[in-house]
Motif scaffolding. Structure first.
Motif, PDB file in Angstrom:
ATOM      1  N   LEU A  61      39.390  38.905  25.861  1.00  8.88           N
ATOM      2  CA  LEU A  61      39.800  39.786  26.963  1.00  8.88           C
ATOM      3  C   LEU A  61      38.643  40.745  27.188  1.00  8.88           C
ATOM      4  O   LEU A  61      38.244  41.444  26.264  1.00  8.88           O
ATOM      5  CB  LEU A  61      41.062  40.571  26.591  1.00  8.88           C
ATOM      6  N   ARG A  62      38.102  40.738  28.391  1.00 11.48           N
ATOM      7  CA  ARG A  62      36.904  41.553  28.625  1.00 11.48           C
ATOM      8  C   ARG A  62      37.205  42.775  29.476  1.00 11.48           C
ATOM      9  O   ARG A  62      37.706  42.664  30.586  1.00 11.48           O
ATOM     10  CB  ARG A  62      35.837  40.722  29.336  1.00 11.48           C
ATOM     11  N   HIS A  63      36.890  43.941  28.933  1.00  9.66           N
ATOM     12  CA  HIS A  63      36.989  45.166  29.726  1.00  9.66           C
ATOM     13  C   HIS A  63      35.745  45.252  30.606  1.00  9.66           C
ATOM     14  O   HIS A  63      34.648  44.949  30.146  1.00  9.66           O
ATOM     15  CB  HIS A  63      37.033  46.398  28.818  1.00  9.66           C
ATOM     16  N   THR A  64      35.955  45.692  31.835  1.00  9.80           N
ATOM     17  CA  THR A  64      34.809  45.780  32.753  1.00  9.80           C
ATOM     18  C   THR A  64      33.861  46.907  32.355  1.00  9.80           C
ATOM     19  O   THR A  64      32.691  46.899  32.722  1.00  9.80           O
ATOM     20  CB  THR A  64      35.290  46.007  34.199  1.00  9.80           C
ATOM     21  N   SER A  65      34.367  47.886  31.638  1.00 12.24           N
ATOM     22  CA  SER A  65      33.484  48.944  31.139  1.00 12.24           C
ATOM     23  C   SER A  65      33.982  49.405  29.774  1.00 12.24           C
ATOM     24  O   SER A  65      35.098  49.073  29.376  1.00 12.24           O
ATOM     25  CB  SER A  65      33.445  50.131  32.111  1.00 12.24           C
TER      26      SER A  65
END
Lengths: 250, 122
Positions: A61-65
């Motif tokens: 799961l990738r956080h945009t920042s």
């Protein structure tokens, strides 16, 4: 004989720029428990952390920042709840937490009726050999801080807590759901989470374990952050006490 | 207060009032943030017209000069404004957090649907 119900288990690893360690940690988790799913929450890394985790067989799961450790944890809780997991174990993706303890930690929930199982560095002294890690040795100030919050948490909830700052924890589905709500203190979640869970009526147990020191990388408690951490933790614990008791919805 | 000072102050108050209203009209400022500015400009306007009230406030808070009372008023205004911003920023932080989390969860679903990692072995 009736087939034993098997709980859906998930391991979540909040990470930030851990491209060198993440593959190894995922492999270790898989070797310890082949039935556990692994989700890496990449908190806006600027290196190959996400790719390495995917190639190692984890979901990412990738956080945009970069949103911080607590937000990454809560993303994992939300994923676990939405995907129907019964048990969740959270551990750091930098190798501080030995995946070998996962079965024991989950056992506290499955067999001993705990809602929340905490790994504690201060219940027992053991020193297993590890190729890339050193045994956890914190500075005196940090140990004092941990002891102080351990004392506060113990006094407030009436249950002996020796390591309230441990990030190695496991929960059942009820608690996963509880922490997906906006009441979760995502800004440095530590002792306040324990007090919050206890106030909501969840059962907490500790498991003695050995943790390791980071041998590279930047700790989230670097610079002036420890000062803010102490202030935040006092305020957060105080607020948890003065607020109305939270009610689990699940 | 000299008539010239009075007129200058009234013009400034009217200017602030109209400027804030215009910002709201052009949707540059939301209504929820405009009330404090409008309230302040109206309060100043009234205090300029009713100078006796300002003198009474000065006496009530134990200040010597009416300008001191005005400065204290300005400070209180700025403090309230800062608190209002902090409250709003806290709310925005929560909203951004939820959006980032939702985005991460949806991206993972899309990746699963497309069955692609988008990564190559290094």
């Amino acid at each position: 004989m009736e087939k034993k119900h098997i709980d859906k288990k998930l391991a979540i690893l909040p990470v930030y720029n851990e491209q060198d360690k993440i593959t190894e940690v995922i492999a270790e988790i898989k070797s310890v428990d082949t039935t556990i799913d692994i989700v890496v929450i990449d908190d806006g890394s600027t290196d190959r952390t996400a790719c390495n985790a995917k190639l190692a067989g984890a979901r990412v799961l990738r956080h945009t920042s970069n949103m911080g450790y607590g937000v990454a944890l809560q993303t994992g809780y939300k994923y676990a709840f939405q995907n129907g997991y019964d048990l969740l174990v959270q551990l750091d993706g930098d190798g501080q937490h030995d995946p070998a303890y996962i079965p024991e930690l989950l056992e506290l929930i499955i067999s001993e009726g705990a809602d929340m199982a905490l790994g504690s560095r201060f219940l027992k002294e053991v020193s297993p050999a590890s190729p890339f890690l050193r045994k956890y040795k914190a500075s005196t100030t940090r140990i004092l801080g941990i002891k102080m919050f351990a004392f506060i948490a113990t006094a407030l909830i009436g249950l002996r807590i020796t390591d309230p700052t441990s990030g190695y924890q496991a929960f059942n589905r009820r608690l996963i759901n509880f922490f997906t709500r906006d009441i979760f203190p995502y800004d440095f979640p530590d002792a306040d989470v324990i007090v919050l869970a206890h106030r909501a009526g969840f059962k907490i147990k500790e498991l003695p374990m050995v943790m390791y020191e980071r041998d590279e990388g930047v700790s989230m408690h670097s610079g002036l952050k420890p000062l803010y951490y102490v202030f935040k933790m006092f305020l957060s614990i105080f607020m948890t006490i003065v607020r109305k008791k939270p009610i689990p919805l699940y | 207060m000299l008539p010239r000072q009075k007129i200058a102050m009234l013009i400034i108050c009217i200017f602030i009032f109209i400027f804030v209203l215009d910002l709201v009209r052009r949707r540059k400022l939301r209504e929820e943030y405009s009330w404090l500015w409008l309230l302040t400009s109206i309060s100043l306007f009234i205090l300029v017209l009713k100078y006796n009230w300002l003198l009474a406030i000065t006496k009530a808070i134990g200040a010597v000069l009416p300008t001191t009372a005005l400065f204290i008023g300005a400070l209180i205004f700025l403090m309230i404004l800062s608190v209002q911003f902090s409250v709003r920023i806290s709310r925005l932080t929560d909203q951004v957090k939820n959006l980032v989390q939702e985005n991460a969860l949806l991206r993972e679903k899309i990746d699963q649907t497309n069955n692609s990692t988008g990564c190559q072995k290094s």
